[in-house]
Design a protein around this motif. Structure first.
Motif, PDB file in Angstrom:
ATOM      1  N   VAL B  15      65.226  30.794 104.500  1.00 43.41           N
ATOM      2  CA  VAL B  15      65.475  29.494 105.658  1.00 43.41           C
ATOM      3  C   VAL B  15      64.953  28.373 104.966  1.00 43.41           C
ATOM      4  CG1 VAL B  15      64.778  29.101 107.763  1.00 43.41           C
ATOM      5  CG2 VAL B  15      65.289  31.163 107.380  1.00 43.41           C
ATOM      6  N   THR B  16      65.575  27.087 105.237  1.00 44.59           N
ATOM      7  CA  THR B  16      64.948  25.951 104.816  1.00 44.59           C
ATOM      8  C   THR B  16      64.894  24.901 106.037  1.00 44.59           C
ATOM      9  OG1 THR B  16      65.076  24.035 103.201  1.00 44.59           O
ATOM     10  CG2 THR B  16      67.056  24.743 104.127  1.00 44.59           C
ATOM     11  N   ARG B  33      54.618  31.611 107.316  1.00 47.37           N
ATOM     12  CA  ARG B  33      54.195  30.297 106.606  1.00 47.37           C
ATOM     13  C   ARG B  33      55.365  29.480 106.008  1.00 47.37           C
ATOM     14  NH1 ARG B  33      51.932  30.868 102.212  1.00 47.37           N
ATOM     15  NH2 ARG B  33      52.768  33.058 101.918  1.00 47.37           N
ATOM     16  N   TRP B  34      55.212  28.078 105.802  1.00 43.65           N
ATOM     17  CA  TRP B  34      56.238  27.177 105.219  1.00 43.65           C
ATOM     18  C   TRP B  34      55.672  26.840 103.944  1.00 43.65           C
ATOM     19  CZ3 TRP B  34      61.168  26.592 107.327  1.00 43.65           C
ATOM     20  CH2 TRP B  34      61.305  27.259 108.419  1.00 43.65           C
ATOM     21  N   ALA B  54      65.557  33.202 114.145  1.00 43.72           N
ATOM     22  CA  ALA B  54      64.691  33.272 115.383  1.00 43.72           C
ATOM     23  C   ALA B  54      63.354  32.761 114.925  1.00 43.72           C
ATOM     24  CB  ALA B  54      65.171  34.562 115.994  1.00 43.72           C
ATOM     25  N   MET B  55      62.946  33.699 113.760  1.00 46.51           N
ATOM     26  CA  MET B  55      61.421  33.397 113.533  1.00 46.51           C
ATOM     27  C   MET B  55      60.961  31.747 113.199  1.00 46.51           C
ATOM     28  SD  MET B  55      59.639  35.456 110.289  1.00 46.51           S
ATOM     29  CE  MET B  55      60.006  37.076 110.646  1.00 46.51           C
ATOM     30  N   ALA B  56      61.966  31.201 112.368  1.00 42.40           N
ATOM     31  CA  ALA B  56      61.853  29.820 112.136  1.00 42.40           C
ATOM     32  C   ALA B  56      61.803  28.980 113.395  1.00 42.40           C
ATOM     33  CB  ALA B  56      63.065  29.350 111.154  1.00 42.40           C
ATOM     34  N   VAL B  66      61.592  20.806 111.410  1.00 37.41           N
ATOM     35  CA  VAL B  66      62.797  20.454 112.266  1.00 37.41           C
ATOM     36  C   VAL B  66      64.150  21.029 111.566  1.00 37.41           C
ATOM     37  CG1 VAL B  66      61.723  18.366 113.276  1.00 37.41           C
ATOM     38  CG2 VAL B  66      63.041  18.328 111.263  1.00 37.41           C
ATOM     39  N   SER B  67      64.891  21.394 112.448  1.00 37.50           N
ATOM     40  CA  SER B  67      66.293  21.616 112.100  1.00 37.50           C
ATOM     41  C   SER B  67      66.318  22.773 110.756  1.00 37.50           C
ATOM     42  CB  SER B  67      67.294  20.554 111.612  1.00 37.50           C
ATOM     43  OG  SER B  67      67.028  19.701 112.257  1.00 37.50           O
ATOM     44  N   PRO B  68      65.836  23.989 111.110  1.00 39.35           N
ATOM     45  CA  PRO B  68      65.791  24.936 110.157  1.00 39.35           C
ATOM     46  C   PRO B  68      67.268  25.471 109.924  1.00 39.35           C
ATOM     47  CG  PRO B  68      64.825  25.771 112.167  1.00 39.35           C
ATOM     48  CD  PRO B  68      65.213  24.362 112.084  1.00 39.35           C
ATOM     49  N   TYR B  69      67.746  25.955 108.763  1.00 36.38           N
ATOM     50  CA  TYR B  69      69.071  26.579 108.602  1.00 36.38           C
ATOM     51  C   TYR B  69      68.920  27.551 107.229  1.00 36.38           C
ATOM     52  CZ  TYR B  69      69.651  22.679 105.428  1.00 36.38           C
ATOM     53  OH  TYR B  69      69.386  21.892 104.204  1.00 36.38           O
TER      54      TYR B  69
END
Lengths: 552, 111
Positions: B15-16, B33-34, B54-56, B66-69
């Motif tokens: 996920v980014t 974490r990110w 969903a976690m993101a 913002v805007s994870p994908y």
């Protein structure tokens, strides 16, 4: 230059305070991203590949040295030391932090600048001939009318939610340097039979997915009726423009689908109805007030072709070469217009470091009454340089590495940021520009080839104006691999044309070879005095196709 | 960092997103974490995409990103690498400015 009055200042300062509060609320969690996004876009703040991107408006491409120094300061303090001048005469910063954007906007407001209406479905920054007010071929100064349109269109409530973005360009000269035929509305100053100046109104041009050359809907519009007529066009568009399909929402599609005659009738009917309701005209006093802002600077009485210039041209071939590309005719005897190409060989088209912005500001103060222009070809212009000082100016440009003698030549490439920065791009633009620049770096060869406008876009939205390049290059994604489609014969001047696709796209490795092949065909086939575009028009695509795809 | 997934012929994803405050490119790492380092990202199989997004979403609510994908990644000798060129550029920085973006952390030789 135009200076902000109390209304301008209040609008811009209030917007800074409003956005500061919006950012605070976003960070505090009072606004979601869905709520915040349209608000940040209304202030020119995008989210791109690597970071936020802030697009700052440069009204009709006119900057003072003070403003340029502030742009440099913002690049240095809030960004990574550079900015990117765009094909809409704006500047973009690629790395601002959200929390600091209100501070940037405050710094801009201090020098009468902002980022309002640099995004969204509204009337965007009005663009104009970068030689406005000084060109030898000019009928009237388009800055006056661009400024009037700026004031009228800023936060205009009726036109804040158009079907799609809306771009107006204006030129005061018969030689079109503002690409007015490929804008939603293009305005070209003309004279009627009585010798009065007015506007030819062109509607429905544009690039992007559906490139079209605009149509003349009014051959002569008297100056006092300018805003009423624009309002009539915008009203027809606002009412009938498609809001159901993003790709069909621009006014060019409406004009095309309605038909030019029928569309013109709708506009004229609206124009008449408005005239009967309230016969609006531009108040003469106001027109005079704005005109006074653009009074010529205090020119000295000078002669053309001073001896000092002639001697320097004869003595220094490097200066002479630069002079042959950078200098254009000025309306005032003894003066010259100087184009500073932001296209160093192997560099990024339109990028300028903070140091170079400061250098241009200093040179503008020393040699050019402190005024600078940004061109839609991503170059800078000093509009008022005394011919006798051209050599000293050139030496200053050499010191700042701003002396690339390629304005108007094949390496004066226009390129959008492409996939190196932009979320919409399918392919990179800048590396292609760099490779082509390096391949054609030899100055003798460039000068032999002569005028050639090469334009590169990284996607179909065409920010790099590829459709109207003599050679246009469009980046496409073919199964995850960057490819480049080439068009020939495009033109963004008064003889505007959309380029024709020459054939299947080329992979990145061979696109520079393909350009070289195309130039080779031109050199073989050109007749005396023919520019690339002339030869292209005369011989058509076939000779180019034959050589380009011979092996396939 | 050697990649645990090397040699396995499966579709992998991470996920980014962009960080809210500065817009920087980040990837979701273990324990929600990110990270600014793609090699530290949580790599998972395609089937788990919905759960990971969903976690993101919680990080969006918490105003971290913002805007994870989801993006496709492929295991390689030096860790995972995005499959698409756009994500390769996001992970490194502008290809025309090796001095900018995450690639600037590497020595000029390693670039």
């Amino acid at each position: 230059m135009y200076r902000y009055d109390e209304f301008d200042r209040t609008i811009v300062n209030e917007r800074v305070a409003q956005f500061r509060d919006q950012v605070r609320r976003r960070v505090a969690g009072e606004l979601t991203e869905d709520e915040f996004k349209p608000l940040r876009l209304m202030n020119g703040l995008y989210l791109q590949l690597h970071a936020y991107m802030l697009r700052v408006a440069i009204p009709y491409g006119v900057l003072s040295s003070r403003q340029m120094r502030r742009l440099a300061r913002i690049a240095r303090v809030y960004d990574k030391g550079y900015g990117h001048f765009t094909t809409r005469q704006n500047i973009q910063y690629n790395w601002p932090r959200l929390e600091e954007v209100p501070d940037i906007l405050e710094e801009l407001a201090e020098v009468e600048m902002h980022a309002i209406q640099t995004s969204g479905n509204c009337i965007r920054n009005v663009t104009a001939d970068q030689f406005a007010g000084v060109a030898a071929d000019e009928i009237d100064d388009p800055r006056i009318y661009a400024e009037i349109i700026r004031q009228w269109s800023t936060l205009h409530p009726e036109f804040s939610f158009l079907p799609r973005k809306f771009k107006i360009a204006i030129t005061g000269a018969p030689n079109d340097r503002a690409a007015v035929k490929v804008h939603d509305i293009g305005l070209r100053m003309v004279r009627n039979d009585a010798g009065e100046a007015g506007f030819e109104v062109i509607v429905g041009g544009g690039q992007g997915r559906t490139p079209m050359v605009g149509h003349v809907v009014r051959a002569f519009l008297p100056v006092p009726r300018l805003l009423t007529y624009l309002e009539a066009v915008l009203r027809v568009y606002n009412q009938l423009g498609r809001r159901d399909n993003l790709y069909k929402a621009r006014i060019k599609v409406l004009v095309h689908q309605t038909g030019v005659e029928a569309f013109t009738r709708l506009v004229e009917d609206e124009f008449q109805a408005m005239a009967e309701e309230t016969p609006q005209v531009l108040p003469g006093g106001e027109l005079a007030r704005i005109r006074a802002c653009f009074r010529p600077p205090a020119y000295r009485t000078l002669e053309d072709h001073p001896a000092t210039l002639t001697e320097a041209l004869a003595a220094d071939p490097a200066f002479a070469r630069w002079h042959s590309t950078a200098v254009s005719a000025h309306k005032q005897p003894g003066y010259a217009i100087v184009t500073i190409a932001l296209k160093p060989i192997g560099g990024v088209p339109g990028d300028a470091t903070a140091a170079r912005m400061d250098a241009v500001a200093d040179l503008a103060d020393r040699f050019g009454f402190g005024e600078i222009r940004v061109s839609h070809e991503q170059n800078l212009v000093l509009p008022d340089v005394a011919q006798e000082e051209l050599f000293a100016l050139w030496q200053g440009l050499v010191s700042a590495a701003l002396d690339t003698p390629n304005a108007g030549l094949i390496t004066d490439i226009v390129a959008c940021p492409g996939l190196d920065y932009c979320n919409l791009a399918n392919a990179r633009s800048i590396p292609v520009a760099r490779e082509i620049g390096k391949r054609f770096a030899a100055l003798d060869r460039q000068h032999d080839i002569g005028e050639l406008k090469l334009r590169i876009s990284g996607c179909i939205n065409a920010c790099g104006h590829h459709h109207v390049g003599h050679i246009g290059i469009l980046g496409v994604d073919k199964k995850g691999v960057e490819h480049y489609q080439i068009t020939l014969g495009g033109d963004d001047t008064e003889t505007a044309a959309i380029g024709d696709i020459v054939g299947p796209a080329f992979p990145a490795e061979t696109v520079t070879d393909a350009v070289e092949t195309i130039v080779g065909v031109y050199l073989d086939r050109r007749e005396a005095g023919e520019r690339f575009l002339d030869t292209c028009r005369r011989i058509g695509l076939k000779p180019f196709k034959e050589v380009l795809y011979a092996a396939h | 960092m050697p990649c645990r997934l090397e040699g396995r012929a499966m579709a992998f994803k991470v996920v980014t997103a962009n960080r809210l405050l500065d817009g920087a490119v980040v990837w979701m790492a273990p324990e929600e974490r990110w990270t600014e380092c793609l090699d530290a990202a949580l790599v998972f199989e395609s089937d788990d995409g919905a759960a990971m997004l969903a976690m993101a979403g919680r990080a969006v609510t918490d105003r971290l990103v913002v805007s994870p994908y989801l993006i496709d990644v492929a295991p390689g000798a030096a860790g995972v690498r995005p499959v698409h060129i756009k994500e390769v550029i996001r992970a490194a920085g502008p290809t025309v400015r090796p001095d900018l973006g995450y690639q600037a952390r590497l020595s000029p030789v390693a670039r």
